[in-house]
Design a protein around this motif. Structure first.
Motif, mmCIF file in Angstrom:
data_model
loop_
_atom_site.group_PDB
_atom_site.id
_atom_site.type_symbol
_atom_site.label_atom_id
_atom_site.label_comp_id
_atom_site.label_asym_id
_atom_site.label_seq_id
_atom_site.Cartn_x
_atom_site.Cartn_y
_atom_site.Cartn_z
ATOM 1 N N LYS A 5 0.839 -1.178 0.000
ATOM 2 C CA LYS A 5 0.000 0.000 0.000
ATOM 3 C C LYS A 5 0.880 1.235 0.000
ATOM 4 O O LYS A 5 2.016 1.206 0.432
ATOM 5 N N GLY A 47 -5.779 3.177 -13.106
ATOM 6 C CA GLY A 47 -5.961 2.799 -11.715
ATOM 7 C C GLY A 47 -7.010 3.687 -11.078
ATOM 8 O O GLY A 47 -7.042 4.892 -11.307
ATOM 9 N N SER A 49 -7.636 3.513 -7.608
ATOM 10 C CA SER A 49 -7.310 3.710 -6.200
ATOM 11 C C SER A 49 -5.880 3.256 -5.966
ATOM 12 O O SER A 49 -5.340 2.444 -6.717
ATOM 13 N N ASN A 50 -5.271 3.774 -4.897
ATOM 14 C CA ASN A 50 -3.943 3.316 -4.507
ATOM 15 C C ASN A 50 -4.009 2.208 -3.465
ATOM 16 O O ASN A 50 -3.003 1.828 -2.893
ATOM 17 N N GLN A 52 -3.953 -1.245 -2.630
ATOM 18 C CA GLN A 52 -3.600 -2.549 -3.179
ATOM 19 C C GLN A 52 -4.011 -3.655 -2.211
ATOM 20 O O GLN A 52 -3.829 -3.547 -1.010
ATOM 21 N N VAL A 63 -4.710 -3.667 -7.756
ATOM 22 C CA VAL A 63 -5.469 -2.466 -7.398
ATOM 23 C C VAL A 63 -6.732 -2.389 -8.251
ATOM 24 O O VAL A 63 -6.805 -2.982 -9.328
ATOM 25 N N SER A 109 -11.121 -6.121 -6.453
ATOM 26 C CA SER A 109 -10.176 -6.236 -5.340
ATOM 27 C C SER A 109 -9.886 -7.692 -5.027
ATOM 28 O O SER A 109 -10.639 -8.594 -5.439
ATOM 29 N N GLU A 281 3.373 -1.269 -10.933
ATOM 30 C CA GLU A 281 2.060 -0.649 -10.929
ATOM 31 C C GLU A 281 1.892 0.267 -12.145
ATOM 32 O O GLU A 281 2.873 0.615 -12.801
ATOM 33 N N ASN A 288 0.317 6.122 -6.826
ATOM 34 C CA ASN A 288 0.658 4.794 -6.329
ATOM 35 C C ASN A 288 2.099 4.713 -5.820
ATOM 36 O O ASN A 288 2.813 5.708 -5.741
#
Length: 325
Positions: A5, A47, A49-50, A52, A63, A109, A281, A288
């Motif tokens: 994360k 992406g 969201s960050n 993970q 992610v 997720s 990523e 990220n």
């Protein structure tokens, strides 16, 4: 298994924090609009969201992402790394693939994948995967044999830096893995610093210097996560990275990356896999782990490592634009 994360935190008020979080979640929309105004074709994968997450059933982590398919954005689970075992092997998943559906159900997720597979009886399992080749997206529909999935809960056995556990507490595994020597934590942290600066150099960026104070903070947090069995930027007491920085008496803003990896490799190789996962990523996502590592404004970093014998590593990276000693 592995996961990671990252978070960007500064000394800001609550209104600024809310604005920053909104920017992180919707940054891909802003980028799309900018490209549209400039007459450019939007990126086919963004992406969202960050955050993970890991799927133990799949043997993969990644992610949330959006994929442009026939003019529509479809949510999915962007794979940033694989453990080498699990259903991902049967599906033929590779890093940078986006898993769109399992058993006809959408997901974005690791826990969502585990939930679907835990409820699924053994039999044939359908999956839909988006794969990018150049600027084009192809959709692959898979049908594999599924034997069922039951999650296992294993209590970790922790070796803190400078601490030797009783012999009987070590995990019992086959082969030579249980007999591996205990690692030098300082050497692992130095190795990760070298990897960070290698990746920055590859991208034409200057190296970041080691901050002793941030390194103490990073190691303490890696050890805390390993000892208490949690994995998050927010600790069980609700403290975020900047809270821990202030409590340590450090006058600096920080950008935090956290990751863990469980594998049968030698410990330096496990550390390398954590860094590889960070750098694997989406390069177009400014929020990220990869973006933290390659931020040209960062001047120093603190690196912390904790080990759970015989094969698990927790890593923490604390980047700063300031120069705390």
């Amino acid at each position: 298994m592995a996961t990671s994360k990252n978070v960007n935190r500064k000394k800001v008020n609550s209104a600024s924090i809310a604005a920053l979080l909104a920017l992180l979640v919707f940054s891909f929309v802003a980028i799309s609009l900018q490209e549209a105004k400039a007459g450019k074709s939007p990126q086919p994968i963004y992406g969202l969201s960050n955050a993970q997450t890991v799927s133990k059933a799949l043997g993969a982590w990644g992610v949330p992402a959006a994929v442009l398919i026939q003019g529509k954005r479809v949510r999915g689970f962007y794979v940033t790394g694989l453990t080498g075992s699990g259903i991902a092997n049967d599906l033929g998943l590779s890093p940078r693939d986006v898993l769109l559906t399992l058993d006809g159900k959408g997901l974005d997720s690791g826990p969502a994948a585990d939930f679907i597979l835990q409820k699924r009886n053994a039999g044939n399992l359908k999956a839909s995967i988006a794969r990018q080749r150049g600027s084009k997206i192809s959709t692959i529909n898979c049908l594999v044999s599924f034997q069922g999935y039951t999650p296992q809960v294993i209590k970790p056995k922790v070796r803190m830096s400078g601490e030797t556990p009783p012999q009987e507490e070590e995990e019992e595994v086959g082969g030579d893995i249980a007999d591996r020597p205990k690692p030098n934590i300082d050497a692992l942290e130095d190795h990760m610093l070298q990897l960070i600066n290698r990746d920055r150099n590859t991208c034409g960026l200057p190296p970041v210097a080691k901050s002793t104070s941030l390194s103490r903070l990073a190691r303490a947090y890696a050890e805390d996560m390993a000892k208490r069995g949690f994995f998050d930027h927010r600790d069980p007491e609700g403290r975020m990275p900047m809270d821990r920085v202030r409590e340590a008496g450090i006058a600096a803003g920080v950008w935090e990356n956290i990751g863990w990896q469980k594998d049968f490799y030698d410990f330096p190789k496990i550390v390398e896999k954590v860094q590889f996962n960070f750098m694997n990523e989406p390069p177009e996502d400014p929020t990220n782990h990869r973006a933290n590592i390659l931020n040209p404004r960062h001047r120093v970093v603190g690196v912390g490592v904790a080990v759970i014998m015989p094969r698990t590593v927790y890593c923490v990276q604390e980047f700063s634009n300031d120069s705390p000693p």
